[in-house]
Design a protein around this motif. Structure first.
Motif, PDB file in Angstrom:
ATOM      1  N   THR B 152       0.859  -1.188   0.000  1.00 26.28           N
ATOM      2  CA  THR B 152       0.000   0.000   0.000  1.00 26.28           C
ATOM      3  C   THR B 152       0.890   1.231   0.000  1.00 26.28           C
ATOM      4  O   THR B 152       0.868   2.034   0.921  1.00 26.28           O
ATOM      5  CB  THR B 152      -0.913   0.000   1.242  1.00 26.28           C
ATOM      6  N   LEU B 153       1.705   1.317  -1.036  1.00 26.46           N
ATOM      7  CA  LEU B 153       2.624   2.456  -1.170  1.00 26.46           C
ATOM      8  C   LEU B 153       2.673   2.846  -2.641  1.00 26.46           C
ATOM      9  O   LEU B 153       2.184   2.105  -3.489  1.00 26.46           O
ATOM     10  CB  LEU B 153       4.012   2.108  -0.598  1.00 26.46           C
ATOM     11  N   PRO B 154       3.231   4.026  -2.943  1.00 25.84           N
ATOM     12  CA  PRO B 154       3.230   4.443  -4.350  1.00 25.84           C
ATOM     13  C   PRO B 154       4.034   3.497  -5.240  1.00 25.84           C
ATOM     14  O   PRO B 154       4.896   2.745  -4.768  1.00 25.84           O
ATOM     15  CB  PRO B 154       3.880   5.829  -4.314  1.00 25.84           C
ATOM     16  N   LYS B 155       3.695   3.583  -6.502  1.00 27.56           N
ATOM     17  CA  LYS B 155       4.276   2.771  -7.565  1.00 27.56           C
ATOM     18  C   LYS B 155       5.792   2.527  -7.460  1.00 27.56           C
ATOM     19  O   LYS B 155       6.239   1.385  -7.434  1.00 27.56           O
ATOM     20  CB  LYS B 155       3.955   3.508  -8.870  1.00 27.56           C
ATOM     21  N   ASN B 156       6.569   3.595  -7.375  1.00 31.43           N
ATOM     22  CA  ASN B 156       8.026   3.439  -7.383  1.00 31.43           C
ATOM     23  C   ASN B 156       8.508   2.640  -6.181  1.00 31.43           C
ATOM     24  O   ASN B 156       9.363   1.765  -6.308  1.00 31.43           O
ATOM     25  CB  ASN B 156       8.726   4.802  -7.413  1.00 31.43           C
ATOM     26  N   GLY B 157       7.947   2.942  -5.021  1.00 28.68           N
ATOM     27  CA  GLY B 157       8.299   2.205  -3.816  1.00 28.68           C
ATOM     28  C   GLY B 157       7.929   0.736  -3.940  1.00 28.68           C
ATOM     29  O   GLY B 157       8.697  -0.145  -3.544  1.00 28.68           O
ATOM     30  N   ALA B 158       6.764   0.475  -4.527  1.00 29.21           N
ATOM     31  CA  ALA B 158       6.297  -0.907  -4.680  1.00 29.21           C
ATOM     32  C   ALA B 158       7.233  -1.691  -5.590  1.00 29.21           C
ATOM     33  O   ALA B 158       7.584  -2.837  -5.307  1.00 29.21           O
ATOM     34  CB  ALA B 158       4.873  -0.921  -5.232  1.00 29.21           C
ATOM     35  N   GLU B 159       7.657  -1.049  -6.685  1.00 29.09           N
ATOM     36  CA  GLU B 159       8.543  -1.739  -7.633  1.00 29.09           C
ATOM     37  C   GLU B 159       9.913  -2.013  -7.021  1.00 29.09           C
ATOM     38  O   GLU B 159      10.566  -2.989  -7.373  1.00 29.09           O
ATOM     39  CB  GLU B 159       8.670  -0.908  -8.916  1.00 29.09           C
ATOM     40  N   GLU B 160      10.306  -1.151  -6.101  1.00 29.12           N
ATOM     41  CA  GLU B 160      11.590  -1.337  -5.428  1.00 29.12           C
ATOM     42  C   GLU B 160      11.530  -2.449  -4.386  1.00 29.12           C
ATOM     43  O   GLU B 160      12.454  -3.253  -4.261  1.00 29.12           O
ATOM     44  CB  GLU B 160      11.973  -0.036  -4.707  1.00 29.12           C
ATOM     45  N   VAL B 161      10.443  -2.481  -3.622  1.00 30.79           N
ATOM     46  CA  VAL B 161      10.387  -3.395  -2.481  1.00 30.79           C
ATOM     47  C   VAL B 161       9.990  -4.823  -2.891  1.00 30.79           C
ATOM     48  O   VAL B 161      10.383  -5.790  -2.238  1.00 30.79           O
ATOM     49  CB  VAL B 161       9.458  -2.841  -1.368  1.00 30.79           C
ATOM     50  N   ALA B 162       9.242  -4.945  -3.992  1.00 32.86           N
ATOM     51  CA  ALA B 162       8.729  -6.277  -4.369  1.00 32.86           C
ATOM     52  C   ALA B 162       9.851  -7.309  -4.549  1.00 32.86           C
ATOM     53  O   ALA B 162       9.758  -8.417  -4.008  1.00 32.86           O
ATOM     54  CB  ALA B 162       7.853  -6.181  -5.610  1.00 32.86           C
ATOM     55  N   PRO B 163      10.938  -6.997  -5.284  1.00 32.23           N
ATOM     56  CA  PRO B 163      12.002  -8.002  -5.438  1.00 32.23           C
ATOM     57  C   PRO B 163      12.667  -8.366  -4.113  1.00 32.23           C
ATOM     58  O   PRO B 163      13.078  -9.516  -3.921  1.00 32.23           O
ATOM     59  CB  PRO B 163      13.011  -7.309  -6.362  1.00 32.23           C
TER      60      PRO B 163
END
Lengths: 214, 214
Positions: B152-163
């Motif tokens: 539940t965070l903005p796009k860029n943060g999500a793409e960074e944390v997912a991996p």
């Protein structure tokens, strides 16, 4: 009025096209082929061409799509060239999350009121939008033209308030309550059932685990 | 392992059956025919029988379904007889809304940590669940077995944390960020795209208006 024949699956993909095209615009991409868009979106190129042909095409053979033009056209199809007055019923965390989401405002969804039954929230504002008491809702609906109401309150409250909204001319309901609302057919209801989404996730997680164990 | 062949449409309806059966249980209903369930759910009776036959039936000809038994069996199919450790990345309104939703806990989804990059939230707790700083996430994942992460965070943060999540063994992602995550195939991703849901609503609202004007 060709739009009436558009399948639900296409309508579901339109916002996805809109999102990807918006990202491309941000990256200053001017043109894109259906193959390249297909690669990025993980949808087949023929699916893209077929989807867009529902609305008259937009592509020139061999030239691909003009990103900005296609973005704007899909925006119009989605009704994003208009402005909507929206209210939120239920000022809990979820209601406040929606109220704080400035992107909706940018897309033309103007949140002009938040309603709750909790007297302690009376007079409080979220991002400048006042929280009003639910008993003033009928009067508010008489004085303001409201297109969309988001229901972010428990099931029983949602079932109680939905007919009041419809009676006062609200045509579309964005329903987050854990219930399917029983409303006349001409009312547009779009539901987001979070629990059901989480259950689909756990179903898929269990299938994935099973496959791994074999 | 018949479940692997189950279509997405059926998987989407299972939580719906579960919800309606749960409501019936609350109303102390013991048995229900597929016709009656069909009437309540607005799904055809043959659709219901067909869906449930995917999992071996559950109904006795002429006797209908035992509500409690069917509720429990569908719960098992959905993986709700197990417990999951879940974390939430992003402690904004939406993240806090999820953390406050006690129903998830009741269904076996235990939220054991909330992460955010905002130092002002450090040490704050939501419903007793501590908000931790995102830079401590890798260590937390080493020390705790986490099944599901809600983004539940903005796009860029999500793409960074997912991996990072995937690297540390998280198998399922409940994605609220405005992006499709590019993750290995064995990772289960269930997305809730609120903006896209709102766009579908505005599309349908515009179609409904057009029909009315004619």
């Amino acid at each position: 009025m060709e739009e009436r024949e558009i399948s639900k699956a296409v309508v579901k993909r339109l916002p996805l096209y809109y999102r990807y095209l918006g990202d491309l615009l941000e990256q200053k991409v001017e043109r894109i082929s259906s193959n390249e868009l297909s690669h990025q979106m993980k949808v087949t190129a023929s699916q893209i061409r077929q989807d867009l042909n529902n609305f008259g095409g937009f592509g020139q053979q061999g030239y691909g799509y003009n990103v900005k033009y296609l973005y704007n056209e899909i925006g119009k199809i989605l009704g994003l060239d208009k402005t909507y007055n929206m209210i939120i019923i239920g000022a809990g965390n979820l209601g406040q999350a929606l109220a704080n989401y400035v992107k909706f405002e940018k897309r033309g969804f103007r949140i002009i009121g938040i309603f709750d039954v909790n007297p302690r929230l009376s007079g409080v504002a979220v991002r400048g939008i006042p929280i009003l008491m639910t008993d003033t809702l009928p009067q508010f609906l008489e004085e303001n033209s409201i297109h969309i109401a988001a229901l972010t309150l428990p099931k029983n409250g949602a079932e109680e308030v939905a007919p009041v909204l419809v009676e006062h001319g609200v045509k579309a309901i964005w329903n987050f309550a854990h219930t399917d609302l029983n409303l006349p057919d001409h009312i547009v209801v779009e539901s987001v059932h979070l629990s059901e989404s989480l259950m689909q996730l756990s179903y898929n997680l269990n299938c994935a685990n099973k496959n791994e164990e074999e």
